[in-house]
Design a protein around this motif. Sequence first.
Motif, mmCIF file in Angstrom:
data_model
loop_
_atom_site.group_PDB
_atom_site.id
_atom_site.type_symbol
_atom_site.label_atom_id
_atom_site.label_comp_id
_atom_site.label_asym_id
_atom_site.label_seq_id
_atom_site.Cartn_x
_atom_site.Cartn_y
_atom_site.Cartn_z
ATOM 1 N N VAL A 74 46.249 27.057 28.226
ATOM 2 C CA VAL A 74 46.515 25.708 29.432
ATOM 3 C C VAL A 74 44.838 25.712 30.703
ATOM 4 C CG1 VAL A 74 47.793 25.473 31.617
ATOM 5 C CG2 VAL A 74 49.008 27.272 30.185
ATOM 6 N N ALA A 75 44.971 24.691 30.800
ATOM 7 C CA ALA A 75 43.973 24.416 31.490
ATOM 8 C C ALA A 75 43.232 24.529 32.752
ATOM 9 C CB ALA A 75 43.768 22.946 32.036
ATOM 10 N N LEU A 76 42.591 25.006 33.177
ATOM 11 C CA LEU A 76 41.716 25.697 34.895
ATOM 12 C C LEU A 76 41.072 24.595 35.403
ATOM 13 C CD1 LEU A 76 40.472 28.894 34.510
ATOM 14 C CD2 LEU A 76 42.339 28.507 34.937
ATOM 15 N N ARG A 77 41.116 24.053 36.502
ATOM 16 C CA ARG A 77 41.175 22.582 36.291
ATOM 17 C C ARG A 77 39.921 23.129 37.852
ATOM 18 N NH1 ARG A 77 42.669 17.657 35.005
ATOM 19 N NH2 ARG A 77 40.627 17.183 35.937
ATOM 20 N N PRO A 78 38.709 23.440 37.847
ATOM 21 C CA PRO A 78 37.770 23.659 38.883
ATOM 22 C C PRO A 78 38.042 22.245 39.670
ATOM 23 C CG PRO A 78 36.847 24.271 36.901
ATOM 24 C CD PRO A 78 37.956 23.322 36.497
ATOM 25 N N GLY A 79 37.731 22.505 41.084
ATOM 26 C CA GLY A 79 37.494 20.926 41.864
ATOM 27 C C GLY A 79 39.386 21.035 42.688
ATOM 28 N N VAL A 80 40.465 21.573 41.358
ATOM 29 C CA VAL A 80 41.215 20.471 41.834
ATOM 30 C C VAL A 80 42.415 21.572 42.339
ATOM 31 C CG1 VAL A 80 43.617 19.517 40.912
ATOM 32 C CG2 VAL A 80 41.188 18.934 39.895
ATOM 33 N N THR A 81 42.069 22.857 41.650
ATOM 34 C CA THR A 81 42.589 24.394 42.233
ATOM 35 C C THR A 81 40.979 25.222 42.847
ATOM 36 O OG1 THR A 81 44.270 23.794 40.717
ATOM 37 C CG2 THR A 81 44.301 26.054 41.429
ATOM 38 N N SER A 82 41.790 26.175 43.655
ATOM 39 C CA SER A 82 40.299 27.381 43.763
ATOM 40 C C SER A 82 40.252 28.343 43.487
ATOM 41 C CB SER A 82 40.987 27.576 45.959
ATOM 42 O OG SER A 82 42.244 28.706 45.551
ATOM 43 N N PRO A 83 39.610 28.926 43.112
ATOM 44 C CA PRO A 83 39.344 30.181 41.892
ATOM 45 C C PRO A 83 40.812 31.148 42.249
ATOM 46 C CG PRO A 83 37.509 29.805 42.992
ATOM 47 C CD PRO A 83 38.171 28.731 43.372
ATOM 48 N N THR A 84 40.388 31.596 43.143
ATOM 49 C CA THR A 84 41.139 32.824 43.552
ATOM 50 C C THR A 84 42.975 32.484 43.643
ATOM 51 O OG1 THR A 84 40.900 31.987 46.265
ATOM 52 C CG2 THR A 84 39.652 33.607 45.579
ATOM 53 N N THR A 85 43.195 31.095 44.619
ATOM 54 C CA THR A 85 44.733 30.746 43.156
ATOM 55 C C THR A 85 44.635 30.401 42.130
ATOM 56 O OG1 THR A 85 44.665 28.967 45.390
ATOM 57 C CG2 THR A 85 46.518 29.102 43.577
ATOM 58 N N ALA A 86 44.074 30.360 41.894
ATOM 59 C CA ALA A 86 44.098 29.502 39.538
ATOM 60 C C ALA A 86 44.151 31.635 39.434
ATOM 61 C CB ALA A 86 42.551 29.242 38.873
ATOM 62 N N ILE A 136 33.280 32.658 40.711
ATOM 63 C CA ILE A 136 34.773 33.861 41.630
ATOM 64 C C ILE A 136 35.698 34.014 40.702
ATOM 65 C CG2 ILE A 136 35.769 33.029 43.545
ATOM 66 C CD1 ILE A 136 33.663 31.230 44.403
ATOM 67 N N TYR A 137 36.531 33.528 40.480
ATOM 68 C CA TYR A 137 37.438 33.138 39.175
ATOM 69 C C TYR A 137 37.525 34.904 38.682
ATOM 70 C CZ TYR A 137 41.029 32.787 35.439
ATOM 71 O OH TYR A 137 42.120 32.132 34.112
ATOM 72 N N LYS A 138 36.197 35.094 37.787
ATOM 73 C CA LYS A 138 36.498 36.374 36.862
ATOM 74 C C LYS A 138 35.790 37.111 37.525
ATOM 75 C CE LYS A 138 32.729 34.611 33.490
ATOM 76 N NZ LYS A 138 32.418 34.954 32.584
ATOM 77 N N ARG A 139 34.898 37.439 39.068
ATOM 78 C CA ARG A 139 35.515 38.595 39.377
ATOM 79 C C ARG A 139 35.730 39.273 39.989
ATOM 80 N NH1 ARG A 139 30.583 37.151 43.860
ATOM 81 N NH2 ARG A 139 31.504 39.899 43.878
ATOM 82 N N VAL A 140 37.069 38.388 40.130
ATOM 83 C CA VAL A 140 38.361 38.621 40.806
ATOM 84 C C VAL A 140 39.398 38.874 39.962
ATOM 85 C CG1 VAL A 140 40.656 37.434 41.673
ATOM 86 C CG2 VAL A 140 38.298 36.858 42.919
ATOM 87 N N LEU A 141 39.621 38.036 39.129
ATOM 88 C CA LEU A 141 40.450 38.757 38.089
ATOM 89 C C LEU A 141 40.122 40.198 37.234
ATOM 90 C CD1 LEU A 141 40.833 36.084 35.790
ATOM 91 C CD2 LEU A 141 42.738 36.902 37.009
ATOM 92 N N ALA A 142 38.747 40.531 37.503
ATOM 93 C CA ALA A 142 38.354 41.742 36.848
ATOM 94 C C ALA A 142 38.510 42.787 38.423
ATOM 95 C CB ALA A 142 36.568 42.382 36.931
ATOM 96 N N GLY A 143 38.495 42.329 39.156
ATOM 97 C CA GLY A 143 39.779 43.879 39.900
ATOM 98 C C GLY A 143 38.954 43.819 41.726
ATOM 99 N N GLU A 144 38.001 43.181 41.654
ATOM 100 C CA GLU A 144 36.986 42.686 42.572
ATOM 101 C C GLU A 144 36.953 41.631 44.016
ATOM 102 O OE1 GLU A 144 32.523 41.896 41.541
ATOM 103 O OE2 GLU A 144 32.855 41.705 39.510
ATOM 104 N N SER A 145 36.632 42.919 44.920
ATOM 105 C CA SER A 145 36.774 41.434 45.678
ATOM 106 C C SER A 145 35.360 40.955 46.030
ATOM 107 C CB SER A 145 36.765 43.257 47.192
ATOM 108 O OG SER A 145 37.239 42.237 48.704
ATOM 109 N N VAL A 146 35.235 40.113 46.474
ATOM 110 C CA VAL A 146 34.566 38.264 46.313
ATOM 111 C C VAL A 146 34.191 38.120 47.618
ATOM 112 C CG1 VAL A 146 33.749 36.763 45.177
ATOM 113 C CG2 VAL A 146 34.893 38.541 43.716
ATOM 114 N N ASP A 147 32.725 38.155 47.641
ATOM 115 C CA ASP A 147 32.334 36.969 48.986
ATOM 116 C C ASP A 147 31.195 36.013 47.889
ATOM 117 O OD1 ASP A 147 33.872 38.317 50.980
ATOM 118 O OD2 ASP A 147 32.312 39.698 51.481
#
Length: 394
Positions: A74-86, A136-147
């Motif tokens: 399934v497609a990830l669409r950078p720019g269409v969806t935010s990385p945290t929502t994705a 951002i996306y990969k760090r969030v999925l890895a369990g990090e709190s991302v700034d």
Amino acid sequence: MDILWFLPTHGDGRYLGTTEGARAVDLAYLRQIAQAADSLGYYGVLLPTGRSCQDAWIAAATMIPVTERLRFLVALRPGVTSPTTAARMTSTFDALSNGRLLLNVVTGGDPGESEGDGIFLSHDERYAATAEFLAIYKRVLAGESVDYEGKHLKVRGGKLLYPPVQKPHPPLYIGGSSPPAHAVAARDVDVYLTWGEPPDAVAAKLADVRRRAEEHGRKVRFGLRVHVIVRETARAAWEAADDLISRLDDTAISAAQNAFASFESEGQRRMSALHNGRRDRLEVSPNLWAGVGLVRGGAGTALVGDPDTVAARMREYADLGIDTFILSGYPHLEEAYRVAELLFPRLPITVRPRTVEHNVTGPFGEIIALRYAPGTLRAAAASTQPPSPAPDAE
């Protein structure tokens, strides 16, 4: 080999560029294709993305409860969806499907469609935004709190409470033929995809991505997205290819090629350059036919031939490093069966068709004369023993 099929959420039929024999995109038909792919042993299915299609995430989600092993690319669409929502969408789908999600990173190549989705970035800027998205996306999925604060994206306190089943995240795929696409592939994804170009051209692209990945201390797998027209004989396969475009007229071909010329996709430019809209130069490499690309955007080539020849061509790509093949054919329901029956026995596929137990025909074929199971007559003749009748069929 991982062999994936295609879920045609943008429509299907027996002929390209016509309503003749066209099929509606509805839940029942998509379910038939998904269940066929699941039972036949396909590793997964690719769902297209864009305004010409039904939404890939929703369509894939409806297939979760009606399939068992099938994965969904399934497609990830950078720019269409935010990385945290994705990331939240990813973890939810992965959990509810029990780890059957694959992710296709799509930056978009049609400026008109991108602007309709609120994206006004140039080609290279879209890939720069994609790199920030994935960081951002990969760090969030890895369990990090991302700034994170980049040129295109800014996040403060991004986090995910429900992790995905697959660790650290479901596999990431990406296509693209430009240097920025290769750079993102080498640094950020697991599988680099190319459309079906002649082997020499594919080899050059893979070598560039491989070299770039090594500079980051990484290894990337490779995949090929291509259509297939396979028949019992080569003659029948080429006749089927001709039949697929037999309803196309020059107006449709010209309109399609003019539209593709406005795209910013280097991959689309390379697809169109294989034939330049001409019907008389469609076999662009042995058994690689560019007729699909006369009117279809994206993947526009097909491997055409008898089963041994098509399997041999696939092994040639495998020798270059391809281990994932995303196949399709028109119409997708019937061709899913044809490809599995003719090609799978000739290929080292990852997934095998589901075994059918307690079936006297074991598992294919109708009882002969309501009495004999298929295959028993010949075996019995060889042993001079009469075959045992099958159980009552009616």
